[in-house]
Design an enzyme around this catalytic site. Sequence first.
Site, PDB file in Angstrom:
ATOM      1  N   TYR A   1     -14.143   0.586  10.520  1.00  0.00           N
ATOM      2  CA  TYR A   1     -12.723   0.962  10.584  1.00  0.00           C
ATOM      3  C   TYR A   1     -12.372   1.482  11.978  1.00  0.00           C
ATOM      4  CZ  TYR A   1      -8.437   3.459   9.115  1.00  0.00           C
ATOM      5  OH  TYR A   1      -7.146   3.931   8.986  1.00  0.00           O
TER       6      TYR A   1
ATOM      7  N   THR B   1      -6.082  -2.927  -1.803  1.00  0.00           N
ATOM      8  CA  THR B   1      -5.936  -1.508  -2.170  1.00  0.00           C
ATOM      9  C   THR B   1      -4.494  -1.189  -2.540  1.00  0.00           C
ATOM     10  OG1 THR B   1      -5.588  -0.945   0.156  1.00  0.00           O
ATOM     11  CG2 THR B   1      -7.824  -0.704  -0.705  1.00  0.00           C
TER      12      THR B   1
ATOM     13  N   THR C   1      -2.028  11.225   6.312  1.00  0.00           N
ATOM     14  CA  THR C   1      -0.698  11.260   5.718  1.00  0.00           C
ATOM     15  C   THR C   1      -0.842  11.243   4.198  1.00  0.00           C
ATOM     16  OG1 THR C   1       0.132  10.101   7.646  1.00  0.00           O
ATOM     17  CG2 THR C   1       1.546  10.083   5.704  1.00  0.00           C
TER      18      THR C   1
ATOM     19  N   GLY D   1       0.819  -1.211   0.000  1.00  0.00           N
ATOM     20  CA  GLY D   1       0.000   0.000   0.000  1.00  0.00           C
ATOM     21  C   GLY D   1       0.851   1.258   0.000  1.00  0.00           C
TER      22      GLY D   1
ATOM     23  N   ARG E   1      -9.314   9.599  -1.167  1.00  0.00           N
ATOM     24  CA  ARG E   1      -8.896  10.469  -0.057  1.00  0.00           C
ATOM     25  C   ARG E   1      -8.712  11.892  -0.566  1.00  0.00           C
ATOM     26  NH1 ARG E   1      -4.567   6.775   3.315  1.00  0.00           N
ATOM     27  NH2 ARG E   1      -4.444   5.421   1.497  1.00  0.00           N
TER      28      ARG E   1
ATOM     29  N   VAL F   1      -4.900 -11.231   5.451  1.00  0.00           N
ATOM     30  CA  VAL F   1      -4.608 -11.456   6.881  1.00  0.00           C
ATOM     31  C   VAL F   1      -5.830 -11.912   7.682  1.00  0.00           C
ATOM     32  CG1 VAL F   1      -2.660  -9.853   6.977  1.00  0.00           C
ATOM     33  CG2 VAL F   1      -4.969  -9.012   7.487  1.00  0.00           C
TER      34      VAL F   1
ATOM     35  N   LEU G   1       0.315  -3.094   8.939  1.00  0.00           N
ATOM     36  CA  LEU G   1      -0.339  -1.969   8.253  1.00  0.00           C
ATOM     37  C   LEU G   1      -1.518  -2.439   7.415  1.00  0.00           C
ATOM     38  CD1 LEU G   1       2.917  -1.182   8.360  1.00  0.00           C
ATOM     39  CD2 LEU G   1       2.161   0.721   6.974  1.00  0.00           C
TER      40      LEU G   1
ATOM     41  N   LYS H   1     -10.257  -0.674  14.540  1.00  0.00           N
ATOM     42  CA  LYS H   1      -8.926  -0.273  15.030  1.00  0.00           C
ATOM     43  C   LYS H   1      -8.908  -0.196  16.554  1.00  0.00           C
ATOM     44  CE  LYS H   1      -6.485   0.519  11.180  1.00  0.00           C
ATOM     45  NZ  LYS H   1      -5.167  -0.043  10.862  1.00  0.00           N
TER      46      LYS H   1
ATOM     47  N   LEU I   1      -2.282 -17.404   8.968  1.00  0.00           N
ATOM     48  CA  LEU I   1      -1.066 -17.148   8.186  1.00  0.00           C
ATOM     49  C   LEU I   1      -0.550 -18.439   7.562  1.00  0.00           C
ATOM     50  CD1 LEU I   1       0.739 -14.726  10.671  1.00  0.00           C
ATOM     51  CD2 LEU I   1      -0.433 -14.148   8.537  1.00  0.00           C
TER      52      LEU I   1
HETATM   53  P1  NAD Z   1      -3.431   1.602   1.829  1.00  0.00           P
HETATM   54  O1  NAD Z   1      -4.830   1.246   1.559  1.00  0.00           O
HETATM   55  O2  NAD Z   1      -2.656   2.288   0.772  1.00  0.00           O
HETATM   56  O3  NAD Z   1      -2.610   0.328   2.265  1.00  0.00           O
HETATM   57  C1  NAD Z   1      -3.163  -0.759   2.956  1.00  0.00           C
HETATM   58  C2  NAD Z   1      -2.518  -2.033   2.446  1.00  0.00           C
HETATM   59  O4  NAD Z   1      -3.055  -3.138   3.187  1.00  0.00           O
HETATM   60  C3  NAD Z   1      -2.835  -2.281   0.989  1.00  0.00           C
HETATM   61  O5  NAD Z   1      -1.681  -2.699   0.315  1.00  0.00           O
HETATM   62  C4  NAD Z   1      -3.865  -3.367   1.034  1.00  0.00           C
HETATM   63  O6  NAD Z   1      -3.868  -4.169  -0.119  1.00  0.00           O
HETATM   64  C5  NAD Z   1      -3.472  -4.126   2.265  1.00  0.00           C
HETATM   65  N1  NAD Z   1      -4.577  -4.858   2.872  1.00  0.00           N
HETATM   66  C6  NAD Z   1      -5.807  -4.388   3.189  1.00  0.00           C
HETATM   67  N2  NAD Z   1      -6.558  -5.374   3.740  1.00  0.00           N
HETATM   68  C7  NAD Z   1      -5.766  -6.475   3.764  1.00  0.00           C
HETATM   69  C8  NAD Z   1      -5.971  -7.791   4.206  1.00  0.00           C
HETATM   70  N3  NAD Z   1      -7.129  -8.196   4.733  1.00  0.00           N
HETATM   71  N4  NAD Z   1      -4.951  -8.664   4.090  1.00  0.00           N
HETATM   72  C9  NAD Z   1      -3.781  -8.282   3.555  1.00  0.00           C
HETATM   73  N5  NAD Z   1      -3.533  -7.047   3.123  1.00  0.00           N
HETATM   74  C10 NAD Z   1      -4.524  -6.147   3.223  1.00  0.00           C
HETATM   75  O7  NAD Z   1      -3.430   2.470   3.155  1.00  0.00           O
HETATM   76  P2  NAD Z   1      -2.259   3.271   3.859  1.00  0.00           P
HETATM   77  O8  NAD Z   1      -2.577   4.694   3.792  1.00  0.00           O
HETATM   78  O9  NAD Z   1      -0.944   2.817   3.372  1.00  0.00           O
HETATM   79  O10 NAD Z   1      -2.463   2.818   5.356  1.00  0.00           O
HETATM   80  C11 NAD Z   1      -1.650   1.831   5.941  1.00  0.00           C
HETATM   81  C12 NAD Z   1      -2.040   1.635   7.391  1.00  0.00           C
HETATM   82  O11 NAD Z   1      -1.921   2.873   8.073  1.00  0.00           O
HETATM   83  C13 NAD Z   1      -3.475   1.176   7.575  1.00  0.00           C
HETATM   84  O12 NAD Z   1      -3.503   0.224   8.607  1.00  0.00           O
HETATM   85  C14 NAD Z   1      -4.216   2.413   7.992  1.00  0.00           C
HETATM   86  O13 NAD Z   1      -5.293   2.108   8.837  1.00  0.00           O
HETATM   87  C15 NAD Z   1      -3.142   3.195   8.718  1.00  0.00           C
HETATM   88  N6  NAD Z   1      -3.422   4.653   8.662  1.00  0.00           N
HETATM   89  C16 NAD Z   1      -3.117   5.368   7.532  1.00  0.00           C
HETATM   90  C17 NAD Z   1      -3.413   6.709   7.491  1.00  0.00           C
HETATM   91  C18 NAD Z   1      -3.081   7.565   6.302  1.00  0.00           C
HETATM   92  O14 NAD Z   1      -3.369   8.757   6.313  1.00  0.00           O
HETATM   93  N7  NAD Z   1      -2.451   7.038   5.271  1.00  0.00           N
HETATM   94  C19 NAD Z   1      -4.040   7.343   8.572  1.00  0.00           C
HETATM   95  C20 NAD Z   1      -4.360   6.572   9.681  1.00  0.00           C
HETATM   96  C21 NAD Z   1      -4.020   5.234   9.725  1.00  0.00           C
HETATM   97  N1  UDP Z   2     -13.012  15.488   1.352  1.00  0.00           N
HETATM   98  C1  UDP Z   2     -13.439  16.428   0.459  1.00  0.00           C
HETATM   99  N2  UDP Z   2     -13.347  16.156  -0.857  1.00  0.00           N
HETATM  100  C2  UDP Z   2     -12.851  14.996  -1.335  1.00  0.00           C
HETATM  101  C3  UDP Z   2     -12.416  14.012  -0.430  1.00  0.00           C
HETATM  102  C4  UDP Z   2     -12.519  14.293   0.918  1.00  0.00           C
HETATM  103  O1  UDP Z   2     -13.884  17.509   0.860  1.00  0.00           O
HETATM  104  O2  UDP Z   2     -12.804  14.827  -2.567  1.00  0.00           O
HETATM  105  C5  UDP Z   2     -13.058  15.786   2.797  1.00  0.00           C
HETATM  106  C6  UDP Z   2     -13.686  14.726   3.663  1.00  0.00           C
HETATM  107  O3  UDP Z   2     -15.085  14.907   3.755  1.00  0.00           O
HETATM  108  C7  UDP Z   2     -12.984  14.937   4.972  1.00  0.00           C
HETATM  109  C8  UDP Z   2     -11.593  15.408   4.578  1.00  0.00           C
HETATM  110  O4  UDP Z   2     -11.720  15.858   3.230  1.00  0.00           O
HETATM  111  O5  UDP Z   2     -13.612  15.949   5.700  1.00  0.00           O
HETATM  112  C9  UDP Z   2     -10.542  14.301   4.637  1.00  0.00           C
HETATM  113  O6  UDP Z   2     -11.065  13.173   3.981  1.00  0.00           O
HETATM  114  P1  UDP Z   2     -10.276  11.830   3.716  1.00  0.00           P
HETATM  115  O7  UDP Z   2     -11.228  10.903   3.041  1.00  0.00           O
HETATM  116  O8  UDP Z   2      -8.996  12.116   3.030  1.00  0.00           O
HETATM  117  O9  UDP Z   2      -9.860  11.262   5.139  1.00  0.00           O
HETATM  118  P2  UDP Z   2     -10.517  11.259   6.608  1.00  0.00           P
HETATM  119  O10 UDP Z   2      -9.663  12.202   7.355  1.00  0.00           O
HETATM  120  O11 UDP Z   2     -11.925  11.724   6.555  1.00  0.00           O
HETATM  121  O12 UDP Z   2     -10.376   9.857   7.014  1.00  0.00           O
END
Ligand code: NAD
Ligand code: UDP
Length: 691
Positions: A513, A400, A543, A375, A554, A422, A441, A517, A426
């Site tokens: 979600y 994803t 992020t 991811g 997002r 997952v 992750l 978590k 495993l």
């Molecule tokens: P992402 O969707 O890009 O990556 C998630 C990865 O997990 C993907 O490669 C997906 O294929 C894999 N995956 C999902 N479900 C799976 C399953 N059941 N078995 C095996 N693989 C699976 O998301 P990301 O932004 O890289 O986020 C990574 C982690 O960080 C997540 O756990 C997410 O909850 C956490 N997180 C991310 C953000 C952010 O802003 N990016 C914010 C808060 C938390």
């Molecule tokens: N959002 C938006 N336009 C978009 C996508 C998201 O206005 O095309 C808003 C969404 O409603 C939220 C914020 O942007 O208030 C961040 O959304 P995101 O889905 O990135 O992550 P969240 O923090 O809600 O998990």
Amino acid sequence: MRLVVLGLSLSSAWGNGHAVTFRALLSAFAARGHEILFLERETPWYAAHRDLSDPDYCRLAFYSDLRDLDRYGEAVRGADAVMVGSYVPDGIEVGRWVRRTAKGVVAFYDIDTPVTLARLAQGECDYLAAGQIPDYDVYFSFTGGPTLARLEQELDSPAARALYCSADPATYRPQQAEKRWDLSYLGTYSVDRQPTLERLLLEPARRLPGRRFVVAGPQYPDDIAWPANVERIDHLPPAEHSTFYAASRFTLNVTRADMRAAGHSPSIRLFEAASCGCPIISDTWPGLETLFTPGEEIILAETGDAVVDALSRPAAAVQAMGEAARRRLLSQHTPSHRAQTLERELIAAMRAKTKDRPMKSISDSQTILVAGGAGFLGSHLCDRLLADGHHVVCLDNLQTGDLVNLESAMKQSRFEFVRHDVVEPLPERIVERKFDRIYDLACAASPPQYQQDPEHTMLTCVLGVSHMLKLAEKTGARLLLTSTSEVYGDPEVHPQPETYRGNVNPIGPRACYDEGKRAAESLVFDYDRAGRSDVRVARIFNTYGPRLSAADGRVVSNLITQALADAPITIYGDGEQSRSFCYVDDMISGLIALMEHEGPQPGPINLGNPVELSVSELVRLILDLTGSGSEIEHGPLPIDDPRRRRPDIGKAEAVLGWRPTTALEDGLRRTIDWFDADRRPLRGEQPALIA
Ligand code: NAD
Ligand code: UDP
């Protein structure tokens, strides 16, 4: 944080001022979300006079002797900070044991600093050895001012800090009462205070026979010739202190000789009287002016003349002075202020310790499992771990994620990819392997994606981490869970510290979600409590960066792809909702710093960038940076969309020495460039597939 205190007494306030001080400080400290264990030596005197056995703000436990202390070894080892108080029986030995056992910050709290220093000079201190002072990371002292410099310069304390007593304004309150006395004094008899009491109360009483005085407190010798207009109260229970002060036109503050000589040593009496709004006449000593402004909030008196003069002041001016003293107390001298000082200084000490810790050598190559490694975040993590010389196994179902993200990782012989969901147990080939670290992750992070199959998202969170924890337990690996700011839901506390328990809708569309978590976190901490594995939990805030999937829905990926295509920009709701965006490189550094943190298990840690902006502000910035002519289109706000979100990263700074360094504009430019460039298709070497 987890704090362990070894103090003289919390259970009994009889004949010691320590319990009152600890109770006020620790209840305020607990109210800031910290967990406290107070260890008290079982002694017949305090056991016979307990007036508190089950505090609701901390765990109170008793130990019989030094050997019995070992029962609490685990708690002391796991604490972020351990504080030993003055006058603890066998305090020198207790301090040595704490020093040997504790992994976090170790502090000394001296509620008797002038006595301690005098005894140390005579070689007669039985609760602290001079040689131990450099070993305490912080020396908290009831006495401030130049004594602190002396502790640091002459006795080699790494950090000596004032931690004064205080008064609780909820208990010590102004009350309506008829004025019974012109001047009162509340205090136990002490030889060294008596001459001042004579000069500032008894002598004025003799000169002003028409005025009324009172001295309340025990142990005054029978041969004192009390003037007829001086009333005596032998014992005044704490519950009656507020009414006592309310019935006094003025109260007198007299300070112990050693405290006066050292200066900067306020007594509890001073704060309690101020909290009641009682006008105070005080003896003089250096530093008093830093606590209350003379003439406005307090009257200073060296002589009986000064007292006589004060007693003739107009009632309105006197009352105004009492009110000013209370205002000062409320703004600076409550238990909550002391708890903040304690917290701030412990965090500073943690930070200093983290800075001293040697960095892990890159040659310590580890075998690391990254679940969700294909991811957005996972692929950056794999790249960084490979660059650091580790062997990385990536586990992902590609729900994803995308192998394109792993293009460069796959070129490395130290990288393996396993396609696996997952939610399922495993595969044998993973279970049989030895791992040093497991990063979990695996989970879709974008709301539209994780809501597509909510049941699968929930199971991914819960079963996924359960499988990872079992593996961690079996292989002895440390596990890091990537949790999320979503555990705070639509927060009512802003910014969000780790202590905030959140405002999550458990039945809404985000719950698969958020609650998933939260359940994952609880399982992780259950494993920790049971000693089944070594764990870390990161609560990640929004992020962004290269490799965000253009289609994941997002906000950053949507806005950039829309802006680059001059397509309508979609703002959900009015755009006033806020987020705080962290650049991916900073996040990866934070995740690794947390995983490699060698102190005690630090509890969940927020990782994110505290710079907050509204979605509309983000849109303006992206339109500027892309030079796009996109129109803005408003759509409905998704259900349960949090209104505000900003991480409090004080804990990450203190414990990990981490904070993000990439400015939003820089990070967005790099992300825009990445989205703008032609992306190369996956080609070259195939990954070393092991499943
Ligand atoms: P992402 O969707 O890009 O990556 C998630 C990865 O997990 C993907 O490669 C997906 O294929 C894999 N995956 C999902 N479900 C799976 C399953 N059941 N078995 C095996 N693989 C699976 O998301 P990301 O932004 O890289 O986020 C990574 C982690 O960080 C997540 O756990 C997410 O909850 C956490 N997180 C991310 C953000 C952010 O802003 N990016 C914010 C808060 C938390
Ligand atoms: N959002 C938006 N336009 C978009 C996508 C998201 O206005 O095309 C808003 C969404 O409603 C939220 C914020 O942007 O208030 C961040 O959304 P995101 O889905 O990135 O992550 P969240 O923090 O809600 O998990």
